[in-house]
Design an enzyme around this catalytic site. Structure first.
Site, PDB file in Angstrom:
ATOM      1  CB  SER A 257      -0.869   0.003   1.253  1.00 46.78           C
ATOM      2  OG  SER A 257      -0.039   0.208   2.379  1.00 46.78           O
ATOM      3  CE  LYS A 258       0.360   8.192  -1.662  1.00 42.65           C
ATOM      4  NZ  LYS A 258      -0.441   9.168  -2.273  1.00 42.65           N
ATOM      5  NE  ARG A 259       0.529   0.638   6.422  1.00 42.73           N
ATOM      6  CZ  ARG A 259       0.963  -0.563   6.744  1.00 42.73           C
ATOM      7  NH1 ARG A 259       2.032  -0.707   7.479  1.00 42.73           N
ATOM      8  NH2 ARG A 259       0.329  -1.654   6.319  1.00 42.73           N
ATOM      9  CG  HIS A 260       3.761  -1.543   2.727  1.00 39.56           C
ATOM     10  ND1 HIS A 260       2.443  -1.892   2.578  1.00 39.56           N
ATOM     11  CD2 HIS A 260       4.155  -2.046   3.909  1.00 39.56           C
ATOM     12  CE1 HIS A 260       2.066  -2.585   3.637  1.00 39.56           C
ATOM     13  NE2 HIS A 260       3.081  -2.691   4.442  1.00 39.56           N
ATOM     14  N   GLY A 261       5.357   2.172   0.345  1.00 37.61           N
ATOM     15  CA  GLY A 261       6.169   2.653  -0.770  1.00 37.61           C
ATOM     16  C   GLY A 261       5.498   2.431  -2.106  1.00 37.61           C
TER      17      GLY A 261
END
Ligand code: GLU
Length: 481
Positions: A257-261
Site C-alpha cells: 500500500s502507499k504506506r509501504h512505498g
C-alpha cells in the site's frame, strides 16, 4: 493503427527460434507504480536478452478512468528507467473496430454466440445463485438456442463459447503447470450490446496482432489467461508463453500500500531522490535472483535475465535496501551528472560558477549520501551567505575557548602563500599543536564556522572548496560573535 502487423504468425510450436516479442500493457488510470515498473523491466530484459522486441501498449479502453496525464506519467517514468520500447506505442481504444471484427469472426465460426439475456434476468440469476451459495456466473442460457428464438430487434451481447468439459493447463514459466477445470470457465462477454469490445477480448487480439510471443505480467492476471486462451483457441492463433510474476508485498508481508512505498516511480525520483539505475537494480532483485549478487549492472542484467530465476512467492519491498543500493550508485555516478541533478533540486537558479563548485564538491560529498536529498542538504553550505546562521548544535561548539582557536587558525591560514590541501592541513595542524590539543578539537569549531553545521565533509576539503576569501571571511565572522 497501421503501425502494427496483422499478418498471421506461424502456428504454435512450429518455430521455436522465432523472435521473442514481449510487451508491457499498462492501464493509464494513475502513475506507474513499482509493481508495474518491475513488470516492464522484466519484459524489457527478457526481450533484450533474447535480441527480441519490447512493445508498449496503453490499455485505455476504460474511458472513464484513463487519463492523458497518466499516460504521460507512465511514458515519462519508463524513459527515466531506461526502458525504451520498440516501434510505435499502441493505443488499445483506437483498435476497437479490429476487436469487434474478431468477435464477429468467432461468432461466424460458432465459437461465440449472441446472448439476449436482459439486465433484470441476469440480476435475478445472480441472486438465485447467491441464495443457493453457488458460484455466480452466467449459466449459458443462450448458448445453444437457435437464432430464430432471438427477440426481434432486441439488443444482445456476444459471448465466447467456453469449453465445458475437461481441463486446461498452462505451463507457466514462473508458476509451473497450472490447471483449471473447464467447467469453471464462464461464457464471458466479448462485445457489449453497444458493440464495444471488452477488455478480455482486446488484450488477446492486440497481443496476437502485435506478434507477442511471451506474456509476462503480474500473477493477478493468471485467471484471465485461462479465459483469454479460449479466444486464442477459438481463432486458432498461436498461444503465447505465459509467465505470471508474484506481486510485491510490503516489508511486513501485507499487500503493498502507499504506506509501504506503493508510490509512483516519479515520486522515487522527485521526492526520494533515487537514481534510475538504483531503482532498476532494486526492482530486478525484487523477485529475481542470480546467486547472491545484489549489485547488478544493466549489461549483466541483460546477459543473465531469465524466467527460471523469478521466484514463486511474493517479494517484499524494503526501502532501506533500495537506499543502500542508491548510495552505491551515487558513489559511482559521474560528478557532472550529479551536479546537474542537484542543480535542478536547489531552490535558486544555479550560476555556471556555482555549478562548477558543485561538480568539484561531489567527490567529497557523494560518499556520505543515500539519496539526492541528502546530497543536496550536504551541499547547502557551499552556497550559504555570510554571516552564516549556525545550527544550534554547531553554535554550541563555539565557546570562548574555541573562538580563540578560530582566531589562531585564521591568522595561520591568512598567512598561507598557497591555498592547497597540503598548506591547509599544515596550518590547521600547527594551530592544534600550538594549543596543545588534537586536530579534531580545532576541526570542530572550524567546521561550525565554515558550514554552520556539526557534520560536513573533511575540513580540508571544505576549506579548499570554499576558497581563501570565503573561508577566511566565514571564520572571521565567528571569532567575535
Ligand atoms: N492492463 C493490465 C494492467 O494494467 C495488464 C494486462 C496484461 O498485461 O495482460 O493490469
Amino acid at each position: 493503427m497501421g503501425a502494427i502487423a496483422t499478418t498471421e504468425a506461424p502456428a504454435s510450436g512450429t518455430s521455436p527460434a522465432a523472435k521473442v516479442v514481449t510487451r508491457f500493457a499498462p492501464s493509464p488510470t494513475g502513475f506507474l507504480h513499482i509493481g508495474g515498473a518491475r513488470t516492464a523491466l522484466f519484459n524489457w530484459l527478457y526481450a533484450r536478452h533474447h535480441g527480441g522486441e519490447f512493445l508498449l501498449r496503453i490499455e485505455d479502453t476504460d474511458r472513464a478512468r484513463s487519463t492523458q496525464p497518466a499516460i504521460e506519467a507512465i511514458l515519462d517514468s519508463m524513459s527515466w528507467l531506461g526502458l525504451n520500447w520498440d516501434g510505435q506505442t499502441v493505443y488499445q481504444f483506437a483498435r476497437a473496430s479490429r476487436h469487434a471484427e474478431v468477435a464477429n469472426q468467432l461468432l461466424a465460426a460458432g465459437h461465440a454466440y449472441k446472448c439476449y439475456a436482459t439486465a433484470e434476468e441476469l440480476t435475478a440469476l445472480r441472486e438465485s445463485q447467491k441464495a443457493a451459495k453457488q458460484p455466480m456466473r452466467y449459466d449459458g442460457r443462450w448458448r445453444d438456442r437457435p437464432e430464430s428464438d432471438a427477440p426481434e430487434g432486441a439488443p444482445y451481447v456476444v459471448r465466447i463459447k467456453a469449453p465445458k468439459d475437461g481441463a486446461t493447463t498452462i505451463q507457466d514459466q514462473v508458476q509451473g503447470a497450472v490447471t483449471v477445470q473447464n467447467a469453471e470457465l464462464d461464457d464471458f462477454v466479448l462485445l457489449r450490446s453497444d458493440g464495444t469490445p471488452t477488455y478480455m477480448l482486446a488484450v488477446v487480439v492486440d497481443d496476437h496482432d502485435m506478434g507477442v510471443t511471451h506474456v509476462i505480467r503480474g500473477d493477478d492476471h493468471l485467471n484471465n489467461a485461462f479465459r483469454q486462451l479460449t479466444v486464442i483457441r477459438g481463432m486458432g492463433w498461436p498461444e503465447p508463453i505465459y509467465a505470471h510474476i508474484p506481486l510485491i508485498h510490503g516489508t511486513d508481508g501485507a499487500k503493498l500500500s502507499k504506506r509501504h512505498g506503493a508510490i509512483g516511480v516519479d515520486s522515487y525520483r522527485d521526492e526520494l531522490g533515487i537514481l534510475p539505475e538504483a531503482l532498476d537494480n532494486y526492482l530486478l532483485r525484487l523477485g529475481w535472483g542470480h546467486g547472491d549478487d545484489e549489485v547488478i549492472s544493466r549489461e549483466q542484467a541483460v546477459e543473465w535475465f531469465d524466467l527460471a530465476g523469478v521466484g514463486r512467492s511474493p517479494s517484499r519491498f524494503d526501502l532501506k535496501k533500495l537506499e543502500n543500493l542508491n548510495g552505491h550508485y551515487l558513489r559511482q555516478a559521474e560528478d557532472n551528472r550529479l551536479a546537474d541533478l542537484l542543480a535542478e533540486r536547489l531552490e535558486f537558479a544555479v550560476s555556471p560558477e556555482q555549478l562548477d563548485l558543485l561538480r568539484r564538491a561531489m567527490p567529497a560529498l557523494k560518499p556520505r549520501a543515500a539519496n539526492l536529498n541528502e546530497l543536496a542538504t550536504s551541499a547547502a553550505f557551499l552556497f550559504r551567505t555570510r554571516p552564516l546562521v549556525l545550527d544550534p548544535a554547531a553554535s554550541d561548539l563555539l565557546t570562548a575557548e574555541s573562538r580563540a582557536l578560530l582566531a589562531s587558525a585564521h591568522s595561520k591560514l591568512d598567512a598561507l602563500a598557497g591555498w592547497d590541501t597540503e598548506s591547509l592541513e599544515e596550518a590547521v595542524r600547527q594551530t592544534a599543536e600550538d594549543a596543545g590539543i588534537k586536530l579534531g578539537q580545532v576541526a570542530q569549531p572550524l567546521r561550525a564556522a565554515l558550514t554552520g553545521k556539526k557534520t560536513s565533509p573533511g575540513i580540508f576539503e571544505v576549506l579548499d572548496l570554499l576558497g581563501r576569501d570565503e573561508s577566511l571571511g566565514r571564520i572571521a565572522d565567528q571569532i567575535t560573535a
